[in-house]
Design a protein around this motif. Structure first.
Motif, PDB file in Angstrom:
ATOM      1  N   HIS A 188       1.014  -1.172   0.172  1.00  0.00           N
ATOM      2  CA  HIS A 188       0.114   0.043   0.041  1.00  0.00           C
ATOM      3  C   HIS A 188       0.842   1.284  -0.121  1.00  0.00           C
ATOM      4  O   HIS A 188       0.535   2.245  -0.349  1.00  0.00           O
ATOM      5  CB  HIS A 188      -1.134   0.051   1.135  1.00  0.00           C
ATOM      6  CG  HIS A 188      -1.952  -1.216   1.147  1.00  0.00           C
ATOM      7  ND1 HIS A 188      -2.927  -1.055   0.331  1.00  0.00           N
ATOM      8  CD2 HIS A 188      -2.103  -2.232   1.959  1.00  0.00           C
ATOM      9  CE1 HIS A 188      -3.582  -2.311   0.344  1.00  0.00           C
ATOM     10  NE2 HIS A 188      -3.115  -3.047   1.244  1.00  0.00           N
ATOM     11  N   ASN A 189       2.013   1.080   0.523  1.00  0.00           N
ATOM     12  CA  ASN A 189       3.018   2.419   0.334  1.00  0.00           C
ATOM     13  C   ASN A 189       3.296   2.694  -0.924  1.00  0.00           C
ATOM     14  O   ASN A 189       4.083   1.889  -1.742  1.00  0.00           O
ATOM     15  CB  ASN A 189       4.098   2.020   1.386  1.00  0.00           C
ATOM     16  CG  ASN A 189       5.062   3.153   1.245  1.00  0.00           C
ATOM     17  OD1 ASN A 189       5.730   3.509   0.415  1.00  0.00           O
ATOM     18  ND2 ASN A 189       5.374   3.791   2.588  1.00  0.00           N
ATOM     19  N   LYS A 190       3.010   3.920  -1.581  1.00  0.00           N
ATOM     20  CA  LYS A 190       3.358   4.100  -2.797  1.00  0.00           C
ATOM     21  C   LYS A 190       4.778   4.227  -3.223  1.00  0.00           C
ATOM     22  O   LYS A 190       4.798   4.105  -4.272  1.00  0.00           O
ATOM     23  CB  LYS A 190       2.606   5.439  -3.070  1.00  0.00           C
ATOM     24  CG  LYS A 190       3.313   6.782  -2.463  1.00  0.00           C
ATOM     25  CD  LYS A 190       2.608   8.328  -2.793  1.00  0.00           C
ATOM     26  CE  LYS A 190       3.170   9.330  -2.162  1.00  0.00           C
ATOM     27  NZ  LYS A 190       2.561  10.451  -2.427  1.00  0.00           N
ATOM     28  N   TYR A 191       5.574   4.325  -2.222  1.00  0.00           N
ATOM     29  CA  TYR A 191       6.881   4.107  -2.611  1.00  0.00           C
ATOM     30  C   TYR A 191       7.484   2.757  -2.843  1.00  0.00           C
ATOM     31  O   TYR A 191       8.408   2.413  -3.619  1.00  0.00           O
ATOM     32  CB  TYR A 191       7.921   4.866  -1.605  1.00  0.00           C
ATOM     33  CG  TYR A 191       7.499   6.511  -1.753  1.00  0.00           C
ATOM     34  CD1 TYR A 191       7.771   7.397  -2.837  1.00  0.00           C
ATOM     35  CD2 TYR A 191       6.871   7.248  -0.641  1.00  0.00           C
ATOM     36  CE1 TYR A 191       7.469   8.729  -2.704  1.00  0.00           C
ATOM     37  CE2 TYR A 191       6.575   8.425  -0.520  1.00  0.00           C
ATOM     38  CZ  TYR A 191       6.603   9.332  -1.536  1.00  0.00           C
ATOM     39  OH  TYR A 191       6.056  10.358  -1.683  1.00  0.00           O
ATOM     40  N   ILE A 192       7.422   1.918  -1.628  1.00  0.00           N
ATOM     41  CA  ILE A 192       7.642   0.484  -2.003  1.00  0.00           C
ATOM     42  C   ILE A 192       7.116   0.012  -2.899  1.00  0.00           C
ATOM     43  O   ILE A 192       7.848  -0.840  -3.532  1.00  0.00           O
ATOM     44  CB  ILE A 192       7.372  -0.007  -0.260  1.00  0.00           C
ATOM     45  CG1 ILE A 192       8.174   0.647   0.883  1.00  0.00           C
ATOM     46  CG2 ILE A 192       7.403  -1.630  -0.491  1.00  0.00           C
ATOM     47  CD1 ILE A 192       7.565   0.328   2.253  1.00  0.00           C
ATOM     48  N   SER A 193       5.859   0.151  -3.305  1.00  0.00           N
ATOM     49  CA  SER A 193       5.280  -0.696  -4.308  1.00  0.00           C
ATOM     50  C   SER A 193       5.544  -0.535  -5.556  1.00  0.00           C
ATOM     51  O   SER A 193       5.515  -1.191  -6.427  1.00  0.00           O
ATOM     52  CB  SER A 193       3.670  -0.289  -4.299  1.00  0.00           C
ATOM     53  OG  SER A 193       3.509   0.944  -4.608  1.00  0.00           O
ATOM     54  N   LYS A 194       6.400   0.531  -5.793  1.00  0.00           N
ATOM     55  CA  LYS A 194       7.161   1.063  -6.970  1.00  0.00           C
ATOM     56  C   LYS A 194       8.802   0.684  -7.087  1.00  0.00           C
ATOM     57  O   LYS A 194       9.392   1.138  -7.953  1.00  0.00           O
ATOM     58  CB  LYS A 194       7.020   2.399  -7.454  1.00  0.00           C
ATOM     59  CG  LYS A 194       5.386   2.580  -7.696  1.00  0.00           C
ATOM     60  CD  LYS A 194       4.899   4.183  -8.032  1.00  0.00           C
ATOM     61  CE  LYS A 194       3.709   4.388  -8.257  1.00  0.00           C
ATOM     62  NZ  LYS A 194       2.440   3.671  -7.401  1.00  0.00           N
ATOM     63  N   MET A 195       9.297   0.036  -5.996  1.00  0.00           N
ATOM     64  CA  MET A 195      10.677   0.122  -5.685  1.00  0.00           C
ATOM     65  C   MET A 195      11.107  -1.283  -6.506  1.00  0.00           C
ATOM     66  O   MET A 195      10.918  -2.509  -5.787  1.00  0.00           O
ATOM     67  CB  MET A 195      11.188   0.100  -4.094  1.00  0.00           C
ATOM     68  CG  MET A 195      11.017   1.326  -3.596  1.00  0.00           C
ATOM     69  SD  MET A 195      11.499   1.423  -1.730  1.00  0.00           S
ATOM     70  CE  MET A 195      13.204   2.008  -2.084  1.00  0.00           C
ATOM     71  N   PRO A 196      11.788  -1.396  -7.556  1.00  0.00           N
ATOM     72  CA  PRO A 196      11.941  -2.539  -8.202  1.00  0.00           C
ATOM     73  C   PRO A 196      13.080  -3.272  -7.400  1.00  0.00           C
ATOM     74  O   PRO A 196      13.949  -2.528  -6.917  1.00  0.00           O
ATOM     75  CB  PRO A 196      12.779  -2.016  -9.653  1.00  0.00           C
ATOM     76  CG  PRO A 196      12.875  -0.701  -9.530  1.00  0.00           C
ATOM     77  CD  PRO A 196      12.071  -0.036  -8.480  1.00  0.00           C
ATOM     78  N   PHE A 197      13.419  -4.703  -7.455  1.00  0.00           N
ATOM     79  CA  PHE A 197      14.483  -5.288  -6.961  1.00  0.00           C
ATOM     80  C   PHE A 197      14.552  -5.367  -5.314  1.00  0.00           C
ATOM     81  O   PHE A 197      15.537  -5.870  -4.964  1.00  0.00           O
ATOM     82  CB  PHE A 197      16.003  -4.821  -7.182  1.00  0.00           C
ATOM     83  CG  PHE A 197      15.887  -5.076  -8.960  1.00  0.00           C
ATOM     84  CD1 PHE A 197      15.910  -6.481  -9.544  1.00  0.00           C
ATOM     85  CD2 PHE A 197      16.088  -3.907  -9.843  1.00  0.00           C
ATOM     86  CE1 PHE A 197      15.762  -6.471 -11.049  1.00  0.00           C
ATOM     87  CE2 PHE A 197      16.093  -4.118 -11.228  1.00  0.00           C
ATOM     88  CZ  PHE A 197      15.873  -5.342 -11.717  1.00  0.00           C
ATOM     89  N   ILE A 198      13.823  -4.575  -4.818  1.00  0.00           N
ATOM     90  CA  ILE A 198      13.865  -4.454  -3.256  1.00  0.00           C
ATOM     91  C   ILE A 198      13.599  -5.808  -2.487  1.00  0.00           C
ATOM     92  O   ILE A 198      14.080  -5.922  -1.625  1.00  0.00           O
ATOM     93  CB  ILE A 198      12.550  -3.406  -2.822  1.00  0.00           C
ATOM     94  CG1 ILE A 198      13.029  -3.063  -1.288  1.00  0.00           C
ATOM     95  CG2 ILE A 198      11.321  -3.942  -3.032  1.00  0.00           C
ATOM     96  CD1 ILE A 198      12.046  -1.992  -0.663  1.00  0.00           C
ATOM     97  N   HIS A 199      12.849  -6.727  -3.238  1.00  0.00           N
ATOM     98  CA  HIS A 199      12.705  -7.944  -2.790  1.00  0.00           C
ATOM     99  C   HIS A 199      14.018  -8.969  -2.818  1.00  0.00           C
ATOM    100  O   HIS A 199      14.064  -9.907  -1.793  1.00  0.00           O
ATOM    101  CB  HIS A 199      11.500  -8.936  -3.534  1.00  0.00           C
ATOM    102  CG  HIS A 199      12.109  -9.010  -5.064  1.00  0.00           C
ATOM    103  ND1 HIS A 199      12.171  -7.916  -5.896  1.00  0.00           N
ATOM    104  CD2 HIS A 199      12.337 -10.184  -5.608  1.00  0.00           C
ATOM    105  CE1 HIS A 199      12.385  -8.285  -6.979  1.00  0.00           C
ATOM    106  NE2 HIS A 199      12.503  -9.510  -6.976  1.00  0.00           N
ATOM    107  N   LEU A 200      15.081  -8.326  -3.394  1.00  0.00           N
ATOM    108  CA  LEU A 200      16.288  -9.303  -3.241  1.00  0.00           C
ATOM    109  C   LEU A 200      17.195  -8.753  -2.119  1.00  0.00           C
ATOM    110  O   LEU A 200      18.055  -9.409  -1.905  1.00  0.00           O
ATOM    111  CB  LEU A 200      17.013  -8.892  -4.432  1.00  0.00           C
ATOM    112  CG  LEU A 200      16.300  -8.963  -5.950  1.00  0.00           C
ATOM    113  CD1 LEU A 200      17.325  -8.851  -7.122  1.00  0.00           C
ATOM    114  CD2 LEU A 200      15.969 -10.574  -5.906  1.00  0.00           C
ATOM    115  N   LEU A 201      16.822  -7.744  -1.399  1.00  0.00           N
ATOM    116  CA  LEU A 201      17.590  -7.556   0.108  1.00  0.00           C
ATOM    117  C   LEU A 201      17.236  -8.688   0.950  1.00  0.00           C
ATOM    118  O   LEU A 201      16.459  -9.449   0.833  1.00  0.00           O
ATOM    119  CB  LEU A 201      16.847  -6.267   0.540  1.00  0.00           C
ATOM    120  CG  LEU A 201      17.015  -4.882  -0.299  1.00  0.00           C
ATOM    121  CD1 LEU A 201      16.166  -3.791   0.431  1.00  0.00           C
ATOM    122  CD2 LEU A 201      18.422  -4.781  -0.082  1.00  0.00           C
TER     123      LEU A 201
END
Length: 180
Positions: free
Chosen positions: A74-87
């Motif tokens: 729901h966070n508009k920044y997190i939802s658009k962050m590519p590759f964040i799931h690789l952290l």
């Protein structure tokens, strides 16, 4: 279940449902990345197919920009962050928490991280389940993006699709036709 003139469409939990026949076609689209026991899933699919039957399996490669399904945040920044799931999971969880994501969203996102699947992992599981790959299409631009974003589907170029591991970063959707 829905009866049609030419057949029956069944939407069901493949592990819980008892089937009294074999099928010409089994479709698992955007499902396998949510399943912990991928070997069990594909073995079950193999059991359910007629000898000439086919299975369609589609999934996003884990390492692609949004392979962690962070677009559901729901966070508009997190939802658009590519590759964040690789952290690493601990850092990813921290970012989700400070972004005020709800506990059920964080739980779902971290489960996807835990159950992730790469192209290479999928192909190993296919072979060990006794299925054969009859066709594979790796997409640079997912066919679904035409409806969602107005982008024309594009296959991953051969020069990238042949590069093991690297292709996972560019494959927004992987479509496979499998047969026993």
């Amino acid at each position: 279940q829905k009866e049609r003139a030419n057949g029956k469409f069944i939407c069901s939990d493949i592990f819980e449902t008892k089937f009294d026949k074999h099928f010409d076609l089994v479709i698992c689209h955007d499902v396998i990345e949510h399943i912990a026991d991928k070997q069990r899933l594909l073995s079950r699919v193999s059991e359910l197919l007629r000898p000439e039957g086919m299975a369609f399996i589609g999934f996003p490669a884990w390492q692609m920009p949004f392979g962690g399904h962070q677009q559901i945040c729901h966070n508009k920044y997190i939802s658009k962050m590519p590759f964040i799931h690789l952290l690493p999971a601990a850092i990813y969880r921290f970012i989700l928490k400070i972004g005020n994501e709800k506990a059920n969203c964080i739980s779902e996102i971290l489960a996807i991280k835990e159950h992730r699947i790469s192209i290479e992992q999928f192909e190993r599981v296919v072979i060990s389940s006794g299925l054969k790959i009859k066709n594979r299409s790796l997409y640079f631009i997912n066919p679904h993006y035409e409806i969602k974003f107005g982008l024309k589907p594009r296959l991953l170029p051969n020069c990238i699709s042949g590069l093991r591991y690297l292709r996972n970063y560019f494959s927004t959707s992987c479509f496979y036709l499998l047969q026993r």
